[in-house]
Design a protein around this motif. Structure first.
Motif, PDB file in Angstrom:
ATOM      1  N   TRP A 119       0.785  -1.232   0.000  1.00  0.00           N
ATOM      2  CA  TRP A 119       0.000   0.000   0.000  1.00  0.00           C
ATOM      3  C   TRP A 119       0.817   1.281   0.000  1.00  0.00           C
ATOM      4  O   TRP A 119       0.261   2.352  -0.202  1.00  0.00           O
ATOM      5  N   ALA A 120       2.139   1.214   0.228  1.00  0.00           N
ATOM      6  CA  ALA A 120       2.922   2.447   0.267  1.00  0.00           C
ATOM      7  C   ALA A 120       4.124   2.410  -0.673  1.00  0.00           C
ATOM      8  O   ALA A 120       4.278   3.297  -1.511  1.00  0.00           O
ATOM      9  N   VAL A 121       4.964   1.395  -0.554  1.00  0.00           N
ATOM     10  CA  VAL A 121       6.221   1.376  -1.304  1.00  0.00           C
ATOM     11  C   VAL A 121       5.972   1.254  -2.800  1.00  0.00           C
ATOM     12  O   VAL A 121       6.453   2.087  -3.591  1.00  0.00           O
ATOM     13  N   VAL A 122       5.240   0.226  -3.216  1.00  0.00           N
ATOM     14  CA  VAL A 122       5.016   0.018  -4.654  1.00  0.00           C
ATOM     15  C   VAL A 122       4.258   1.184  -5.279  1.00  0.00           C
ATOM     16  O   VAL A 122       4.665   1.670  -6.340  1.00  0.00           O
ATOM     17  N   PRO A 123       3.179   1.697  -4.657  1.00  0.00           N
ATOM     18  CA  PRO A 123       2.531   2.868  -5.265  1.00  0.00           C
ATOM     19  C   PRO A 123       3.458   4.083  -5.364  1.00  0.00           C
ATOM     20  O   PRO A 123       3.406   4.820  -6.351  1.00  0.00           O
ATOM     21  N   CYS A 124       4.303   4.309  -4.363  1.00  0.00           N
ATOM     22  CA  CYS A 124       5.246   5.440  -4.431  1.00  0.00           C
ATOM     23  C   CYS A 124       6.232   5.254  -5.578  1.00  0.00           C
ATOM     24  O   CYS A 124       6.526   6.207  -6.315  1.00  0.00           O
ATOM     25  N   ILE A 125       6.748   4.049  -5.723  1.00  0.00           N
ATOM     26  CA  ILE A 125       7.688   3.784  -6.813  1.00  0.00           C
ATOM     27  C   ILE A 125       7.002   3.955  -8.158  1.00  0.00           C
ATOM     28  O   ILE A 125       7.557   4.566  -9.071  1.00  0.00           O
ATOM     29  N   ARG A 126       5.792   3.421  -8.293  1.00  0.00           N
ATOM     30  CA  ARG A 126       5.050   3.567  -9.559  1.00  0.00           C
ATOM     31  C   ARG A 126       4.785   5.043  -9.846  1.00  0.00           C
ATOM     32  O   ARG A 126       4.928   5.494 -10.978  1.00  0.00           O
ATOM     33  N   SER A 127       4.381   5.790  -8.834  1.00  0.00           N
ATOM     34  CA  SER A 127       4.128   7.214  -9.006  1.00  0.00           C
ATOM     35  C   SER A 127       5.402   7.934  -9.440  1.00  0.00           C
ATOM     36  O   SER A 127       5.380   8.764 -10.354  1.00  0.00           O
ATOM     37  N   TYR A 128       6.507   7.615  -8.790  1.00  0.00           N
ATOM     38  CA  TYR A 128       7.790   8.223  -9.142  1.00  0.00           C
ATOM     39  C   TYR A 128       8.164   7.911 -10.587  1.00  0.00           C
ATOM     40  O   TYR A 128       8.608   8.805 -11.322  1.00  0.00           O
ATOM     41  N   LEU A 129       7.985   6.655 -10.997  1.00  0.00           N
ATOM     42  CA  LEU A 129       8.328   6.276 -12.373  1.00  0.00           C
ATOM     43  C   LEU A 129       7.455   7.005 -13.397  1.00  0.00           C
ATOM     44  O   LEU A 129       7.929   7.394 -14.463  1.00  0.00           O
ATOM     45  N   ILE A 130       6.195   7.193 -13.064  1.00  0.00           N
ATOM     46  CA  ILE A 130       5.299   7.924 -13.968  1.00  0.00           C
ATOM     47  C   ILE A 130       5.738   9.388 -14.064  1.00  0.00           C
ATOM     48  O   ILE A 130       5.803   9.960 -15.152  1.00  0.00           O
ATOM     49  N   GLU A 131       6.055   9.995 -12.916  1.00  0.00           N
ATOM     50  CA  GLU A 131       6.468  11.394 -12.910  1.00  0.00           C
ATOM     51  C   GLU A 131       7.821  11.592 -13.578  1.00  0.00           C
ATOM     52  O   GLU A 131       8.047  12.581 -14.261  1.00  0.00           O
ATOM     53  N   ILE A 132       8.718  10.656 -13.391  1.00  0.00           N
ATOM     54  CA  ILE A 132      10.064  10.795 -13.944  1.00  0.00           C
ATOM     55  C   ILE A 132      10.048  10.623 -15.469  1.00  0.00           C
ATOM     56  O   ILE A 132      10.951  11.118 -16.156  1.00  0.00           O
ATOM     57  N   GLN A 133       9.036   9.938 -16.001  1.00  0.00           N
ATOM     58  CA  GLN A 133       8.942   9.790 -17.458  1.00  0.00           C
ATOM     59  C   GLN A 133       8.812  11.148 -18.134  1.00  0.00           C
ATOM     60  O   GLN A 133       9.426  11.397 -19.161  1.00  0.00           O
ATOM     61  N   CYS A 134       8.014  12.028 -17.556  1.00  0.00           N
ATOM     62  CA  CYS A 134       7.827  13.368 -18.117  1.00  0.00           C
ATOM     63  C   CYS A 134       9.149  14.122 -18.093  1.00  0.00           C
ATOM     64  O   CYS A 134       9.549  14.734 -19.087  1.00  0.00           O
ATOM     65  N   ILE A 135       9.840  14.058 -16.952  1.00  0.00           N
ATOM     66  CA  ILE A 135      11.142  14.734 -16.837  1.00  0.00           C
ATOM     67  C   ILE A 135      12.142  14.125 -17.808  1.00  0.00           C
ATOM     68  O   ILE A 135      12.938  14.837 -18.430  1.00  0.00           O
ATOM     69  N   SER A 136      12.075  12.825 -17.972  1.00  0.00           N
ATOM     70  CA  SER A 136      12.982  12.138 -18.892  1.00  0.00           C
ATOM     71  C   SER A 136      12.774  12.609 -20.329  1.00  0.00           C
ATOM     72  O   SER A 136      13.743  12.811 -21.076  1.00  0.00           O
ATOM     73  N   ARG A 137      11.535  12.793 -20.712  1.00  0.00           N
ATOM     74  CA  ARG A 137      11.256  13.271 -22.071  1.00  0.00           C
ATOM     75  C   ARG A 137      11.756  14.692 -22.274  1.00  0.00           C
ATOM     76  O   ARG A 137      12.347  15.012 -23.310  1.00  0.00           O
ATOM     77  N   VAL A 138      11.530  15.563 -21.299  1.00  0.00           N
ATOM     78  CA  VAL A 138      12.000  16.953 -21.395  1.00  0.00           C
ATOM     79  C   VAL A 138      13.523  16.966 -21.461  1.00  0.00           C
ATOM     80  O   VAL A 138      14.118  17.681 -22.281  1.00  0.00           O
ATOM     81  N   TYR A 139      14.178  16.175 -20.633  1.00  0.00           N
ATOM     82  CA  TYR A 139      15.642  16.084 -20.627  1.00  0.00           C
ATOM     83  C   TYR A 139      16.153  15.589 -21.980  1.00  0.00           C
ATOM     84  O   TYR A 139      17.106  16.144 -22.540  1.00  0.00           O
ATOM     85  N   SER A 140      15.510  14.583 -22.515  1.00  0.00           N
ATOM     86  CA  SER A 140      15.911  14.033 -23.819  1.00  0.00           C
ATOM     87  C   SER A 140      15.769  15.082 -24.925  1.00  0.00           C
ATOM     88  O   SER A 140      16.651  15.217 -25.783  1.00  0.00           O
ATOM     89  N   ILE A 141      14.667  15.826 -24.888  1.00  0.00           N
ATOM     90  CA  ILE A 141      14.460  16.877 -25.895  1.00  0.00           C
ATOM     91  C   ILE A 141      15.544  17.945 -25.772  1.00  0.00           C
ATOM     92  O   ILE A 141      16.104  18.402 -26.780  1.00  0.00           O
ATOM     93  N   CYS A 142      15.885  18.340 -24.543  1.00  0.00           N
ATOM     94  CA  CYS A 142      16.935  19.353 -24.334  1.00  0.00           C
ATOM     95  C   CYS A 142      18.279  18.851 -24.837  1.00  0.00           C
ATOM     96  O   CYS A 142      19.018  19.595 -25.501  1.00  0.00           O
ATOM     97  N   ILE A 143      18.622  17.632 -24.555  1.00  0.00           N
ATOM     98  CA  ILE A 143      19.900  17.064 -25.001  1.00  0.00           C
ATOM     99  C   ILE A 143      19.954  17.038 -26.527  1.00  0.00           C
ATOM    100  O   ILE A 143      20.950  17.448 -27.134  1.00  0.00           O
ATOM    101  N   HIS A 144      18.868  16.544 -27.141  1.00  0.00           N
ATOM    102  CA  HIS A 144      18.853  16.476 -28.613  1.00  0.00           C
ATOM    103  C   HIS A 144      18.869  17.869 -29.245  1.00  0.00           C
ATOM    104  O   HIS A 144      19.444  18.066 -30.317  1.00  0.00           O
ATOM    105  N   THR A 145      18.232  18.836 -28.591  1.00  0.00           N
ATOM    106  CA  THR A 145      18.167  20.188 -29.144  1.00  0.00           C
ATOM    107  C   THR A 145      19.498  20.925 -29.030  1.00  0.00           C
ATOM    108  O   THR A 145      19.940  21.567 -29.984  1.00  0.00           O
ATOM    109  N   PHE A 146      20.132  20.860 -27.876  1.00  0.00           N
ATOM    110  CA  PHE A 146      21.328  21.667 -27.649  1.00  0.00           C
ATOM    111  C   PHE A 146      22.641  20.908 -27.845  1.00  0.00           C
ATOM    112  O   PHE A 146      23.595  21.470 -28.373  1.00  0.00           O
ATOM    113  N   CYS A 147      22.696  19.681 -27.422  1.00  0.00           N
ATOM    114  CA  CYS A 147      23.979  18.949 -27.469  1.00  0.00           C
ATOM    115  C   CYS A 147      24.247  18.290 -28.816  1.00  0.00           C
ATOM    116  O   CYS A 147      25.397  18.260 -29.265  1.00  0.00           O
TER     117      CYS A 147
END
Length: 169
Positions: A119-147
């Motif tokens: 009820w706590a650990v797995v939902p937190c990890i799943r939530s984190y993975l969902i949230e980090i996907q958005c950040i991962s996409r933004v990071y990937s776009i920045c790397i491809h755009t500038f680097c």
């Protein structure tokens, strides 16, 4: 017949007594069992060998007399018997007194651990993975755009460098 209330039957049937043929084939009456009422083995009480390296302590593992330093044979036999019987009966006495309370404590502990994990650990990890996907996409776009253009330009610059080696005699 004669009952005031009948339990509703789901379309696919009760999980213990399936209604349809497909579920009956998949799950026989013997395959369905409750883990709380399963038979326990009173002979082999450590089937997964959890305590093989810890509690297999015999008299020879604790008390040993090297060559040249031996007590009387009667004392040695009495010591062996005393050690073995004491270990056996004190274990039984301690397990009789503390076994059920310790089982209760460990049952509560593992129930809490399971509850927190489910009820706590797995939902937190799943939530984190969902949230980090958005950040991962933004990071990937920045790397491809500038680097990417920068590294391509540097690569093209260094790809035009030619080095020749001559051996002078």
């Amino acid at each position: 017949q004669g009952f005031l209330y009948t339990a509703p039957i789901r379309e696919q049937g009760n999980i213990y007594k399936p209604n349809n043929k497909m579920m009956t084939d998949e799950m026989s009456e013997k395959a369905v069992h409750d883990v709380h009422t399963k038979e326990i083995d009173l002979v082999n009480r450590d089937p997964k060998h959890l305590n093989d390296d810890v509690v297999k302590i015999d008299f020879e593992d604790v008390i040993a007399e090297p060559e040249g330093t031996h007590s009387f044979d009667g004392i040695w036999k009495a010591s062996f018997t005393t050690f073995t019987v004491t270990k056996y009966w004190f274990y039984r006495l301690l397990s009789a007194i503390l076994g059920i309370p310790m089982a209760l404590i460990w049952g509560i502990y593992f129930a809490i651990l399971s509850f927190l994990h489910i009820w706590a650990v797995v939902p937190c990890i799943r939530s984190y993975l969902i949230e980090i996907q958005c950040i991962s996409r933004v990071y990937s776009i920045c790397i491809h755009t500038f680097c990417d253009p920068l590294f391509e330009a540097i690569g093209r610059m260094f790809s035009n460098i030619r080095a020749t080696v001559q051996k002078e005699i």
